[in-house]
Design a protein around this motif. Structure first.
Motif, PDB file in Angstrom:
ATOM      1  N   ILE A 120       0.837  -1.203   0.000  1.00  0.00           N
ATOM      2  CA  ILE A 120       0.000   0.000   0.000  1.00  0.00           C
ATOM      3  C   ILE A 120       0.871   1.251   0.000  1.00  0.00           C
ATOM      4  N   ALA A 121       1.921   1.254   0.826  1.00  0.00           N
ATOM      5  CA  ALA A 121       2.812   2.416   0.890  1.00  0.00           C
ATOM      6  C   ALA A 121       3.449   2.688  -0.466  1.00  0.00           C
ATOM      7  N   ASP A 122       3.920   1.646  -1.131  1.00  0.00           N
ATOM      8  CA  ASP A 122       4.559   1.841  -2.433  1.00  0.00           C
ATOM      9  C   ASP A 122       3.556   2.290  -3.484  1.00  0.00           C
ATOM     10  N   GLU A 123       2.339   1.746  -3.452  1.00  0.00           N
ATOM     11  CA  GLU A 123       1.320   2.173  -4.410  1.00  0.00           C
ATOM     12  C   GLU A 123       0.970   3.643  -4.222  1.00  0.00           C
ATOM     13  N   GLU A 140      -2.390  12.525   0.667  1.00  0.00           N
ATOM     14  CA  GLU A 140      -1.915  11.664  -0.408  1.00  0.00           C
ATOM     15  C   GLU A 140      -1.259  10.379   0.075  1.00  0.00           C
ATOM     16  N   PHE A 141      -0.778  10.360   1.312  1.00  0.00           N
ATOM     17  CA  PHE A 141      -0.014   9.185   1.773  1.00  0.00           C
ATOM     18  C   PHE A 141      -0.402   8.745   3.175  1.00  0.00           C
ATOM     19  N   ILE A 142      -0.338   9.647   4.149  1.00  0.00           N
ATOM     20  CA  ILE A 142      -0.462   9.251   5.548  1.00  0.00           C
ATOM     21  C   ILE A 142      -1.856   8.751   5.879  1.00  0.00           C
ATOM     22  N   LEU A 247       2.376   9.522  12.613  1.00  0.00           N
ATOM     23  CA  LEU A 247       3.205   9.492  11.412  1.00  0.00           C
ATOM     24  C   LEU A 247       3.424  10.897  10.856  1.00  0.00           C
ATOM     25  N   ALA A 248       2.376  11.707  10.827  1.00  0.00           N
ATOM     26  CA  ALA A 248       2.527  13.083  10.333  1.00  0.00           C
ATOM     27  C   ALA A 248       3.533  13.855  11.181  1.00  0.00           C
ATOM     28  N   VAL A 362       7.217   0.791   8.368  1.00  0.00           N
ATOM     29  CA  VAL A 362       7.012   0.644   6.921  1.00  0.00           C
ATOM     30  C   VAL A 362       6.917   2.006   6.244  1.00  0.00           C
ATOM     31  N   ALA A 363       6.123   2.904   6.829  1.00  0.00           N
ATOM     32  CA  ALA A 363       5.909   4.207   6.207  1.00  0.00           C
ATOM     33  C   ALA A 363       7.195   5.021   6.146  1.00  0.00           C
TER      34      ALA A 363
END
Length: 406
Positions: A120-123, A140-142, A247-248, A362-363
């Protein structure tokens, strides 16, 4: 021992936090007044603990009770007293429900999700690479990464994910949502989770929720159906928001320390230790951990806390205690040991710690490996933070980059 109840009573929290800055008063109190009297906007007066050893004791000593808050005017920031389920219980009731939670959030279950999380992270980064810099990394990501993983754990249908995340705000709000809206969202969460439990019982998947359902159904006297729903809501709803916000905030810290971010790119094996240090270093809560009441007179930090008095503690302050951490104001990815209190301790140690660590690792590894020249797209003082929250919540994280590799 200091047993002087005429001590200054400070208003708490010490103002709205400015981004990820930790109020300097915490360090002053930790050195000179490790147990101080505070009055939160609502509820009883309390003792505020700021030293690591004292907060560890409050978290692990059975003399301090969470269940007692159900019968007292709990010190709190928001007007409403939110039923916190597992977080308002002591053993053995807490233990009874916690076993069911643990049945779903196993290390095996978490590691089973690691390849999916990496994909999912790579996509998401593939999609971002097709867009022009700058962009909002939250949108867009987090956000999509955290929501997709937790909903995969639950078996939440894709079309329901936006609603699930919106309702989950009620778990971390103090004044950002009006009481009526908070109660509406909590009601929606409970109703949705009850229906999802019924669906997953009839249509099982290899999900965390099915592990919890199986543990409950194998021993139905362990807890009721309503208690199963309560555990699922209180365990999983905060997991959506907390992972997003953590994460942010971690990415913001890494952009403030570009050399450390570069180290993760060249030495990906450093990522797990970096995540632990980011947990220690980065303030998460806007104020304190959940209050506990002393069930008998007890010495804490050179002060006698009388039976029936409330104690709150700042985990952020404890994680900067120089008696435990050398150079605590520095970000050090090679720190060891690193016994931070980011996931709590004792009976209320975060059951989602394995899952949170995996997602953060992972992120951050994906961002460090693939996104070159990651930086803020606006001056830091222009970042917008939500007010009236238990946690430090960025509205958006506008970033720019030089290149996103394949």
């Amino acid at each position: 021992m200091n047993d002087d109840k005429t001590l200054q009573v400070r208003s708490y929290p010490f103002g709205e936090p400015a981004g990820l800055e930790l109020c300097p008063l915490y360090a002053e109190l930790r050195e000179n007044e490790p147990l101080s009297r505070v009055q939160l906007p609502y509820g009883d007066e309390a003792w505020l603990a700021t030293r690591y050893a004292d907060i560890r004791k409050v978290m692990t000593d059975n003399t301090f009770s969470r269940a007692a808050t159900l019968h007292r005017d709990e010190p709190r920031i928001g007007e409403e007293v939110v039923d916190r389920g597992l977080l308002s219980m002591d053993p053995p009731d807490h233990t009874r429900l916690r076993r069911v939670a643990n049945a779903g959030l196993t290390p095996r279950q978490t590691e089973r999700l690691r390849p999916l999380t990496e994909r999912i992270a790579d996509e998401l980064l593939d999609e971002l690479s097709r867009k022009e810099s700058p962009a909002d990394l939250m949108a867009e990501f987090i956000n999509p990464l955290a929501v997709t993983v937790i909903c995969e754990l639950l078996g939440v249908p894709f079309e329901d994910r936006a609603d699930f995340q919106e309702w989950s705000q009620a778990v971390v709000s103090t004044t950002s949502l009006p009481p009526a809206k908070m109660n509406e969202y909590m009601g929606n969460l409970h109703s949705y989770m009850a229906k999802l439990v019924a669906v997953r019982r009839d249509e099982p998947t290899d999900s965390l929720l099915n592990g919890m359902i199986q543990a409950r159904d194998e021993d139905p006297e362990r807890l009721t159906e309503d208690e199963l729903v309560l555990v699922a809501v209180r365990l999983l709803a905060p997991g959506v928001q907390n992972t997003v916000l953590t994460l942010a905030n971690f990415v913001l810290v890494l952009m403030q320390h570009p050399k450390e971010l570069d180290r993760l790119r060249t030495d990906p094996g450093l990522v797990p230790a970096a995540v632990e240090e980011l947990i220690r270093y980065t303030p998460f809560h806007t104020s304190t951990m959940f209050p506990r009441y002393a069930t008998e007179d007890v010495e804490l930090g050179g002060t006698v806390v009388r039976a029936g008095e409330a104690v709150v503690g700042s985990i952020c302050a404890a994680n900067r205690d120089r008696d435990v951490f050398s150079s605590p104001e520095e970000l050090d990815f090679e720190r060891g040991p690193n016994p931070h209190l980011g996931f709590g301790l004792g009976a209320h140690f975060c059951p989602g710690a394995h899952l949170a660590r995996m997602q953060l690792q992972v992120a951050i590894a994906a961002l460090a490996r693939r996104v070159e020249g990651l930086r803020l797209a606006v001056p830091e003082e222009e970042l917008s933070w939500k007010q009236g929250m238990v946690v430090r919540w960025l509205d958006a994280l506008p970033v720019a980059w030089s290149r996103i590799s394949g």
